[in-house]
Scaffold this motif. Structure first.
Motif, PDB file in Angstrom:
ATOM      1  N   GLU A   1       0.841  -1.203   0.000  1.00  0.00           N
ATOM      2  CA  GLU A   1       0.000   0.000   0.000  1.00  0.00           C
ATOM      3  C   GLU A   1       0.873   1.249   0.000  1.00  0.00           C
ATOM      4  N   ALA A   2       1.969   1.198   0.755  1.00  0.00           N
ATOM      5  CA  ALA A   2       2.905   2.324   0.771  1.00  0.00           C
ATOM      6  C   ALA A   2       3.545   2.547  -0.588  1.00  0.00           C
ATOM      7  N   ASP A   3       3.633   1.494  -1.396  1.00  0.00           N
ATOM      8  CA  ASP A   3       4.182   1.602  -2.748  1.00  0.00           C
ATOM      9  C   ASP A   3       3.156   2.121  -3.758  1.00  0.00           C
ATOM     10  N   GLY A   4       1.938   2.400  -3.295  1.00  0.00           N
ATOM     11  CA  GLY A   4       0.905   2.885  -4.195  1.00  0.00           C
ATOM     12  C   GLY A   4       0.255   1.804  -5.031  1.00  0.00           C
ATOM     13  N   LEU A   5       0.326   0.544  -4.579  1.00  0.00           N
ATOM     14  CA  LEU A   5      -0.181  -0.576  -5.360  1.00  0.00           C
ATOM     15  C   LEU A   5      -1.563  -1.047  -4.920  1.00  0.00           C
ATOM     16  N   VAL A   6      -2.170  -0.326  -3.972  1.00  0.00           N
ATOM     17  CA  VAL A   6      -3.503  -0.673  -3.482  1.00  0.00           C
ATOM     18  C   VAL A   6      -4.479   0.434  -3.850  1.00  0.00           C
TER      19      VAL A   6
END
Length: 260
Positions: free
Chosen positions: A93-98
């Protein structure tokens, strides 16, 4: 050449069928779910029920949550992630994948000590138990203790109980919790630490003790829609996970279904 007649025929046939499932999407689609290995039996039930209810095609890929998270980061074509660890979900989620707002906690679980011997006596898991003496020269099966959630939780519990240092050299680490369970079921390790839901699914092991929940971080399974793809059936599947059929399937397999 225009072909209106076949289209009308298809529409007429669809109306005649009176399809009751009425999915959110206009047409059936494929949903690819990356799910923690420990959910294998429940997801097999859910796959059939979801496909029958919606007409969508559900593809389930099972592995350790850490391996699945790495694949998602590398661009694997998954639509939904069901993790056995809030840590791995938080990382992607921190990687922007959620997809923003799609992440919710679905399940809980317990950690148990299992034995290959069906006549093994139950024990009270508490500080001071002689786990090293129980093992003797044998091995303790666990999932990878620095990566896979079941192994991470198990190591944390053993450290809390003051047992880790005495048995660490004898831990046989497996790529995921189902692989650790299989080591015990086959008799390759006399004992193992797995989830309660896994032990329930394997007749070749006997639960001899449950780790107190305060000895390890809470076992929570979060789920989320992934942002790297957009298929029309993702919302249908997430809604299905919150519904009575999926909740009953998880409960039958020994999970704690968290309040919606």
């Amino acid at each position: 050449m225009p072909r209106p007649a076949p289209l009308r025929a298809v529409l007429t046939a669809a109306c005649a069928l009176g399809l009751a499932w009425a999915p959110a999407s206009a047409r059936s689609a494929q949903v690819t779910v990356f799910a923690a290995s420990s959910t294998a039996d429940a997801m097999a039930e859910i796959e059939t029920a979801f496909e029958e209810a919606t007409g969508h095609d559900l593809v389930v890929a099972l592995a350790g949550s850490s391996a699945l998270a790495r694949q998602i980061r590398q661009g694997a074509p998954a639509d939904v992630f069901l993790s056995a660890s809030t840590e791995w979900m938080d990382a992607i989620e921190a990687d922007g994948l959620v997809e923003p707002g799609s992440h919710f906690d679905l399940l809980g679980n317990a950690l148990v000590l299992v034995a290959h011997n069906p006549d093994a006596a139950p024990i009270d898991i508490a500080p001071g138990i002689d786990l090293a003496g129980m093992l003797g020269e044998d091995r303790l099966a666990m999932a990878l203790v620095d990566a896979v959630p079941a192994g991470v939780y198990g190591k944390a519990a053993l450290e809390t109980l003051g047992l880790w240092d005495s048995i660490a050299p004898q831990v046989a680490q497996a790529n995921n919790v189902r692989a650790a369970l299989a080591l015990v079921a086959r008799g390759e390790a006399p004992y193992g630490i797995v989830y309660a839901s896994d032990a329930r699914a394997e007749p070749g092991v006997t639960v001899i003790g449950t780790f107190p929940p305060e000895t390890h971080p809470p076992i929570v399974y979060p789920v989320a829609d992934l942002a790297n793809r957009d298929t029309p059936a993702e919302a249908d599947f997430l809604a299905f996970l919150r519904g009575p059929q999926a909740r009953a399937a998880f409960a039958r397999q020994g999970f704690v279904v968290l309040p919606d």
